[in-house]
Design a protein around this motif. Structure first.
Motif: not given
Length: 662
Positions: A628-644
């Motif tokens: 389960m912890l081998r690879n992270a899946n960004l699709n499981e997270f809400e994300v914001t882009t455009g680093f401040n």
């Protein structure tokens, strides 16, 4: 002996011979297979028998003639390797690995463990945490605050530094070490084998098979020095709370120093490394505050507390009591142990045993032997018993055990307790548990049962109704006079992060999200509504059936740094676990627990909350959680882009919180 040949590994042949003569036969057999390529070592007459319990099974129960043959062949093969001969099977196939571990253990190891074994041996293409090279670097100004400088905080710091992330650690004590700094009571030590209780990137030359508190503390302190962590730590800094700033994609963390001055630190992410066993549980007993003699919790042991010649009362009989009581029984005038519950404990062959100097040399100089020794330990202390912890709904004796194998465990442990009590079988009703084995944390017997038979030890299997100035009153009204009172009553482990007040994106606190003691997180590390906030050793991450805390930390850090690297590659400035992902995962956790021993109704345990839900233990097999912890899946997270871009930690915003409270 000197040489310019890089393949030559000079060895002290005398020390090697001494080591081989006492080394673990099943491990030597696997070394022989790899060094010589000869498959005969996997067949009769060299097949080890299955060891009993947690025994290392050093002889493999082979006839002495075959033991000697194995040792002689291993000595010769290791000498050839030291002189430049490469292993004939440097990278066993997954199928061969499973066969080798099965032979060395004397039992079948499922094929599903091959992938994890290959990874731990460094045979697959995926780099281990210790070897990971980061491609994507963090954006300028991306910073991290780590709360706690115990084992998990140090692990986090080392990996964040490798990822190029600027960090600071906030530590409430004046030194690193966490649990192994705070717990200093006599007999304190680890119940996980030392060789499994070290980071993969910082191996240790352990002096004992199960390390004492002092050696453990020294290890973590040395890690902080070797990895240049100490200059990043703010000691004696208490974290009061934190609030997420959605506009700037930052956490503002409220802290208080030793002088009571408050300020705010800001960072792009927070890692909670506070651990679970850091809040002593003080029992509510009438009159406890009126006791006039020294009184202390085991986790708050006074440096000047002298028990010699004293009448000592100990409340509790969990892991700390099982270590403390046998350690002090020889020096006190009397010990009165107050218990309301009973504990299963396994035989502990290697209790206090030192690792012989020659074997320490073998571990250090022959990595192949160390690897196989660790693999065998990992199987013994990891998933070996997981299948036996599943409840059989058709089992006819659910009040005493949960299945046929568990009932056999009960008989084995019962016979062991009876043998330890000797001619004091009258104590059996007071010490023999009436719930299934492994229902509570299985303890290792440091001499507890034998200590209960001593003339100066009294076991009071009753509740406590009152504490007076110089005595303790048990439920039957008996007054027990004591000079010193020790609370071996464990920790509040179900209220993760309390009393810190952490507010997420919605403004809700973590405590309200968790309804106080009902902590839930995705993979034990991410909580919806709390962006860029990660827990190490969070909810449902303790392997109740075995495993190493260090291994769990490294699994979680592997996942977190993989997630961070994906964030940086995609220009993402915050990740927030999706609610449905977290809920689905926790439904799986609860469903798995409903079928296991830890939800058995016959015991009161620290890892269940006020509603009876298991919030501490992880119900999955270690190999499954590893996947389960081998690879992270960004699709499981809400994300914001455009680093401040945030301020660097060197110039982080700080201001007194005289009026503002978060």
């Amino acid at each position: 002996m000197t040489t310019d040949n890089p393949k030559v590994r000079p060895l002290d042949e005398t020390l090697l011979r001494t080591a081989i003569d006492i080394a673990n036969i099943p491990s030597l057999l696997m070394v022989l297979v790899q060094l010589t390529g000869e498959m005969r070592w996997l067949h009769d007459p060299y097949l080890p028998s299955r060891g009993k319990g947690l025994s290392p099974n050093d002889t493999g129960q082979l006839d002495s003639v075959y033991q000697n043959e194995v040792r002689s062949a291993a000595y010769a093969a290791i000498l050839e390797w030291s002189r430049g001969r490469e292993p004939q099977i440097p990278a066993p196939s997954p199928e061969l690995l499973i066969r080798m571990l099965s032979v060395s253990m004397g039992e079948d190891v499922p094929a599903e463990y091959a992938e994890m074994m290959s990874h731990e041996l460094g045979l697959d293409k995926a780099p281990r945490l210790a070897e990971r090279v980061f491609g994507a670097r963090p954006p300028a100004g991306f910073t991290a605050l780590i709360i706690g400088a115990g084992a998990s905080g140090l692990c986090a710091a080392i990996q964040l530094a490798k990822a190029g992330i600027s960090y600071e650690i906030l530590e409430r004590n004046d030194e690193v070490g966490g649990t192994w700094l705070e717990n200093r009571y006599p007999g304190c030590g680890v119940d996980t084998p030392s060789h499994l209780y070290s980071f993969s990137f910082a191996e240790k030359d352990w002096t004992r098979y199960f390390a004492s508190r002092d050696e453990l503390f020294d290890y973590f302190k040395q890690v902080s020095i070797d990895h240049d962590i100490r200059r990043h730590i703010r000691f004696r800094m208490e974290v009061l709370g934190a609030v997420w700033d959605e506009q700037n994609k930052q956490w503002h963390v409220n802290v208080m120093d030793a002088d009571g001055r408050k300020r705010t630190l800001s960072a792009s992410m927070i890692m909670s490394a506070v651990g679970a066993f850091n809040k002593p549980k003080i029992p509510v007993i009438p009159g406890l505050d009126t006791f006039e003699g020294p009184a202390a919790h085991t986790a708050q042991w006074p440096a000047d507390l002298d028990l010699a010649g004293k009448r000592v009362g100990v409340i509790g009989n969990g892991a700390s009591a099982m270590q403390l009581v046998p350690a002090v029984a020889d020096v006190v005038e009397s010990l009165t142990v107050f218990t309301r519950s009973k504990q299963w404990a396994a035989p502990f062959e290697q209790f206090k045993l030192p690792v012989p100097t020659a074997l320490r040399y073998l571990f250090e100089s022959v990595p192949l032997y160390r690897s196989w020794y660790r693999l065998r330990l990992a199987w013994t202390f990891n998933d070996r018993i997981h299948a036996s912890l599943q409840r059989d709904p058709e089992w006819e004796h659910p009040e005493r055990s949960i299945n046929k194998v568990n009932d056999a465990h009960r008989k084995f442990f019962t016979r062991y307790i009876e043998s330890e009590l000797g001619d004091r079988q009258d104590l059996l009703p007071q010490v023999l548990p009436d719930y299934p084995p492994f229902g509570k944390r299985m303890l290792l017997d440091n001499g507890w049962f034998r200590t209960m038979t001593r003339d100066n030890v009294t076991l009071v299997a009753d509740s406590i109704t009152e504490v007076r100035a110089h005595s303790v009153i048990s439920g039957d009204g008996t007054e027990h006079e004591v000079d010193v009172l020790v609370l071996a009553t464990g920790f509040d482990v179900v209220r993760f992060l309390a009393p810190m007040e952490v507010r997420g994106r919605s403004g809700r606190t973590l405590e309200s999200t968790w309804h106080g003691d009902d902590a839930r997180a995705y993979l034990g590390l991410a909580v919806p509504d709390f962006p860029n906030f990660f827990c190490l050793y969070g909810p449902n991450t303790q392997f109740g059936h075995g495993g190493s805390l260090i291994f769990m930390m490294e699994l979680q850090m592997h996942y977190i740094v993989d997630l961070l690297e994906q964030m940086f590659e995609a220009g993402i400035d915050s990740v927030d676990c999706k609610t449905e992902v977290c809920e689905s995962y926790n439904d799986r956790v609860d469903e798995a627990h409903s079928k296991m021993v830890w939800t058995h109704p016959g015991m009161d345990v620290y890892y269940r909350n006020s509603k009876g839900r298991v919030v501490v233990n992880n119900p999955f097999k270690i190999v499954d959680f590893w996947r389960m912890l081998r690879n992270a899946n960004l699709n499981e997270f809400e994300v914001t882009t455009g680093f401040n871009s945030a301020e660097s930690l060197a110039g982080v915003s700080e201001h007194a919180l005289a009026e503002r409270q978060v």
